[in-house]
Design a protein around this motif. Sequence first.
Motif, short mmCIF file in Angstrom:
data_model
loop_
_atom_site.label_atom_id
_atom_site.label_comp_id
_atom_site.label_asym_id
_atom_site.label_seq_id
_atom_site.Cartn_x
_atom_site.Cartn_y
_atom_site.Cartn_z
N TYR A 1 -10.68 -22.16 -6.42
CA TYR A 1 -10.57 -21.16 -5.35
C TYR A 1 -11.56 -21.43 -4.22
O TYR A 1 -11.22 -21.38 -3.04
N LEU B 1 -10.39 -24.39 -2.06
CA LEU B 1 -9.24 -24.08 -1.21
C LEU B 1 -9.59 -23.04 -0.15
O LEU B 1 -9.15 -23.12 0.99
N GLU C 1 -11.36 -24.51 2.74
CA GLU C 1 -10.44 -25.32 3.54
C GLU C 1 -9.47 -24.48 4.36
O GLU C 1 -9.15 -24.80 5.51
N ARG D 1 -1.45 -19.20 3.51
CA ARG D 1 -1.77 -19.82 2.22
C ARG D 1 -3.11 -19.31 1.69
O ARG D 1 -3.29 -19.15 0.49
N VAL E 1 -3.69 -17.84 -1.96
CA VAL E 1 -4.73 -18.37 -2.84
C VAL E 1 -5.64 -17.24 -3.31
O VAL E 1 -6.04 -17.18 -4.48
#
Length: 306
Positions: A23, A26, A29, A44, A48
């Motif tokens: 997590y 991501l 990012e 996204r 997530v």
Amino acid sequence: MADPYQALGVAKGASEKEIKSAYRKLAKELHPDRNKDNPKATERFSDVTKAYDLLLDKDKRAQFDRGEIDADGNPAGFGYGGGPGGAYPRGAGGQQFDFGNGGADFGDIFEGLFGGGGRSSSPFGSRQRSAPPPKGANVAYRLKVEFIAAATLQKQRITLEDGKTIDLSLPKGVEEGTQMRLSGKGRPGPGGNGDAIVTIHINGHPFYERDGDNVKLELPITLKEAVEGAKIKVPTVDGPVMLSIPAGSHSGKTLRLKNRGFHKKSGGRGDHLVTLMITLPENDPKLAEFVKDWDVKDNPRADMGV
């Protein structure tokens, strides 16, 4: 949302540590601050975060694995329909709406409060006592709030069952599971409207963690900054601030920024706790040459008996 395991890129039997690691990677990012011109990344990021919230909740994760709920936490086998963003019924009485990331879901039931009547008797006979007219059913809402918004008490807009919107002021001391009662915002009835019951859910954050009223942050610094000391910019829930790193700092050293945490129920705010983490460059020949002839006398593991 897709399968939460696929969203995070982890196996079904992944440990809590693996889930947190995936997590964080991501989230850094895909965070909206880094993708202001990329709505797909923001979408996204939302998926997530939802996946992380579900898999980190042991009960919900077990329910999902057994097929009892879907990836959004909704009971399996119910279709959508009805109010804004779609809804699924679970019974009579009150309804629960789930706010956050652009949608609303029905969930657990809050039954309405109804007055009761009965008979009373006396030595002079009996009489019928009329019941007060019942109020309408209460309606339960689940409001998802971003971590920074909860820490700084940013107003949250919710849409009620009747389509009306309210800008909700979060209370001091807000935490996961805090409930707010909105008087008269439930369903109508002969004795007046029921209430709206709003339960707060605080989303996780890529690099902040909550510790009571404090906010914790692991801050990467260079070896040069640690050895020589430096003034560097540090993110906080209120925005970036400058922080002085003392010369000779080590990984694990914690510095405190006062009044940069969550608002306390009793007044004031918690602090922002910054834990320094020294990062070393990979394959740096100068650093390798420097430590080659560096004779360190101190044993950092002496307290461990080795």
